[in-house]
Structure formats: C-alpha cells, structure tokens
Enzyme design. Structure first.
Site, PDB file in Angstrom:
ATOM      1  N   GLU A  92      47.373  41.445  39.821  1.00  0.00           N
ATOM      2  CA  GLU A  92      46.692  40.488  39.116  1.00  0.00           C
ATOM      3  C   GLU A  92      46.638  40.403  37.623  1.00  0.00           C
ATOM      4  OE1 GLU A  92      44.217  44.140  39.853  1.00  0.00           O
ATOM      5  OE2 GLU A  92      45.646  42.995  40.982  1.00  0.00           O
ATOM      6  N   LYS A 134      46.891  44.510  49.717  1.00  0.00           N
ATOM      7  CA  LYS A 134      45.627  44.926  48.980  1.00  0.00           C
ATOM      8  C   LYS A 134      45.741  46.258  48.552  1.00  0.00           C
ATOM      9  CE  LYS A 134      42.357  42.777  48.715  1.00  0.00           C
ATOM     10  NZ  LYS A 134      42.042  41.892  47.654  1.00  0.00           N
ATOM     11  N   HIS A 149      42.570  45.260  41.456  1.00  0.00           N
ATOM     12  CA  HIS A 149      41.242  44.830  41.087  1.00  0.00           C
ATOM     13  C   HIS A 149      40.373  46.076  40.624  1.00  0.00           C
ATOM     14  CE1 HIS A 149      42.088  40.811  42.172  1.00  0.00           C
ATOM     15  NE2 HIS A 149      42.535  41.228  43.157  1.00  0.00           N
ATOM     16  N   ASP A 165      36.575  39.905  44.275  1.00  0.00           N
ATOM     17  CA  ASP A 165      37.382  41.086  44.132  1.00  0.00           C
ATOM     18  C   ASP A 165      37.060  41.520  42.587  1.00  0.00           C
ATOM     19  OD1 ASP A 165      38.875  41.660  46.164  1.00  0.00           O
ATOM     20  OD2 ASP A 165      40.132  39.819  46.027  1.00  0.00           O
ATOM     21  N   ARG A 221      48.156  39.855  56.185  1.00  0.00           N
ATOM     22  CA  ARG A 221      49.387  39.738  55.391  1.00  0.00           C
ATOM     23  C   ARG A 221      50.152  41.124  55.568  1.00  0.00           C
ATOM     24  NH1 ARG A 221      46.328  37.672  49.927  1.00  0.00           N
ATOM     25  NH2 ARG A 221      44.659  39.331  50.665  1.00  0.00           N
ATOM     26  N   TYR A 262      47.900  44.200  44.686  1.00  0.00           N
ATOM     27  CA  TYR A 262      46.589  43.690  44.087  1.00  0.00           C
ATOM     28  C   TYR A 262      45.559  45.089  44.055  1.00  0.00           C
ATOM     29  CZ  TYR A 262      47.771  38.931  44.794  1.00  0.00           C
ATOM     30  OH  TYR A 262      48.449  37.867  44.656  1.00  0.00           O
TER      31      TYR A 262
END
Length: 366
Positions: A118, A75, A96, A270, A15, A94
């Site tokens: 998130e 990410k 996490h 994740d 992505r 993101y």
C-alpha cells in the site's frame, strides 16, 4: 531466490499471493517457489496448476516460511504467523501498520524486512499495488451497501436504484480517489443519486467530466458532510492518506442525524476508517449497528471475490516481485524509488514516517 507463497489464514481471506502465471515467470528465471498445499484453491487454482508452473508444493505453512527468503502474501501476518517469520526475511504484502500497533511491534521484534504493497508509490503519486484492490473494493462497496439496505439485514428497506414512480436512493461517497470513482460509477450505473466529496478540486473536476449528470461533486468539509448525511441512504468511506491513518470524517454524534437503517460501508477500515464508530469486521460477521445505522467494515472486502482479486493483484505485484527476486531487496529498492517507498520496517526499525506519526514513535525513525 527462494520464494514462499503461504495459504492465507485470516478469517475468510480467500485470495492467494500469486497466480500460477506469476510462479511460471519466476521459475523461468531459476527461482525456487514454495507454495503451501491448497493455498490457491479458493481463488480457483489447484496445486497441480502451481506444480506445472514450476513450484514445489509444501504441506504446511511452517515449512513454507522456514525454506523461504521472501514471502509473498495478500494480507498482513496474523498472530499465528508471527513466530514463523525469520530475521532478514522479506515479507511483501499489505500491512497497513498505522492502524495496528500489535502487528507493528511484532514485525519490529522479528527483524523482518517488511515491504508494504500500500505504500509503493510512483513519482506521480499513484499507488500501483493498492489500485486494483481499491477498484475491487470500490465496486463491492455499492454491491454490499445495496444488500445491507435491505430490511432482512436491518437496513431501511430501500432499493438503491428505485423503480418507476419511486425515487432512487442517495449515495454519499467520501473521497474521489480510486475507491470513490469506482463506487460512484457503480452507484450511478444502478441509477442512484450520487454525491462525491473531496478536498482535491482536480479530482472533483475529473469526476464531473467522466460521470453522468446524476453524479454531483462538492468540496469536502464538515458543513457539507453534515448536510448530506441527513438524507443519504448509503455512505461509502474511501479516503486514503498513503501509509497513515484515515481522517475521522463522520463523528459519533453525526450518526444521530442519519436516517434509521442507513448504511455506512467504510472501505478505509484498514487504515482506521473514516468514521469514529468504525471497527474491523470479517466476512463471517460483516456488519453491526450503532444508533440504528448499519456499519459494514470488512477489512478484506476483495477476499470475497478471490478469483478476480488474485489475478488483478498478481498483474501489478509481479514486476516488483521480479525486481526483489533478481536483485535482492537492497539493490531493488536502490534502483526503484517507488519500491523503496514500500519499505516500512527494516531489521527492527520503522523507516516509513507516517507509521511513526501514527504512534508518535519519532525516536524509532532511521
């Protein structure tokens, strides 16, 4: 504002942080967009697409980070990127953090402003930037689970939907959130027998209302989990507590009660995963076996379908990117409480309570 879109370098992450359509919207407002060369190729977007939309194409990731006030990613930064991040630089992606202490400490040390997709949360409790990737991952969980039930990849050799004269497989879905609903929908569409467990009765009522009769719901507790894992062919872990570690609903001893060749697809990996035996894997080496149970625990499942995922992600992130770019992160977060909840680390300090609780670092809370 100067905004950078680097090429993702996590294993098999195809992505990209933004589509050319998103770049065009930012460019029209006068913002400078720096896109690393070939960043969008795996998602189906060429450098020319970005150039026409108004971006400047830079040859290396170093230059993108160096020239940008804000970085838009998909990410979390990996170790090779840590040193590229500057003090006060906004990183919107993101993260996490609760399941990755090394990353957390690195971002604190870099004194970046870390805004996590998130944990952006609307007043009604919805997670608008997590939802589209959860939809993709929930659907993919059944797609991948069905594949790993095949014998050549060490599954039990079962066709999830069955055929006339042969019963379909049994799917257990842990969690009735976005992942769980999408997984149940896909499994039901294949004809599998589906059971969804959750502690939220309103979510279970919703599933009962919208799903066909071969999707049943039960309250989630240890007794019911142990009952169902004995006969389930595929288990999907989709439990989410925003910003925090996922609860371990499947313990190591439970695996011995499961059928040989059964599959666990842990979408919650994740955030640490729903199973005690979950460990992060990649698309390059996606599965492993413990006690004859196949575990599929890829941390970036939507990265396997990057064209769909990148468009879906930009659809929801762009409004927030525009607010950050137009107003700066402080004013944007002051004006938008949902975006403010996305703040995880600011200038070396953790400002998201679930992360502190994950590491028992209460003294770091601002």
């Amino acid at each position: 504002m100067k905004i950078g879109i680097p090429k993702e370098i996590k294993n098999n992450e195809n992505r990209v942080g933004m589509t050319p359509a998103g770049v065009l919207e930012l460019s029209k407002l006068g913002h400078e967009i720096f896109v690393q060369s070939s960043a969008g190729e795996s998602s189906g977007f060429d450098d020319e697409d970005y150039y026409v939309a108004g971006a400047k194409i830079l040859p290396t990731i170093d230059r993108v980070y160096d020239q940008s006030d804000m970085i838009i990613k998909v990410k979390e930064p990996i170790q090779q990127e840590y040193e590229l991040i500057k003090e006060d630089q906004v990183i919107f992606t993101y993260f996490h953090f609760a399941s990755n202490q090394q990353l957390t400490e690195a971002m604190m040390e870099r004194k970046a402003v870390c805004v996590a997709y998130e944990t952006v949360e609307e007043s009604d409790g919805t997670l608008p930037l997590l939802t589209p990737m959860s939809e993709v991952a929930g659907r993919m969980a059944i797609q991948q689970g069905a594949k790993y039930l095949e014998k050549p990849v060490k599954g039990k050799g079962l066709l999830l939907g069955g055929v006339p004269g042969v019963p379909p497989g049994k799917v257990l879905v842990l969690g009735a959130g976005t992942v769980g609903v999408q997984a149940a929908k896909m499994a039901a569409g294949l004809g599998a027998q589906v059971t969804v467990l959750d502690v939220n009765m309103n979510k279970l009522r919703y599933i009962n209302d919208i799903m066909p009769s071969h999707v049943v719901t039960e309250f989630s507790n240890e007794y019911n989990i142990r009952k169902h894992i004995r006969t389930s062919d595929l288990i999907v872990g989709g439990v989410l507590i925003a910003g925090a570690k996922s609860p371990k609903l499947i313990t190591r001893d439970m695996l011995k009660q499961m059928q040989r060749g059964a599959v666990i697809v842990d979408v919650a990996v994740d955030q640490g995963g729903c199973a005690e035996t979950t460990r992060p894997t990649t698309h390059e080496d996606p599965a492993y076996i413990i006690d004859d149970v196949v575990h599929y625990c890829v941390t970036n499942m939507p990265g396997a379908v990057p064209h769909t995922s990148t468009i879906a992600l930009t659809n929801v992130t762009l409004p927030y990117v525009l607010k950050l770019a137009e107003n700066g992160w402080e004013k944007a977060c002051e004006d938008d409480m949902a975006l403010a909840k996305g703040l995880n680390i600011v200038n070396g300090k953790i400002v998201c309570k679930p992360i502190l609780e994950a590491f028992d670092w209460n003294n770091a809370f601002v």
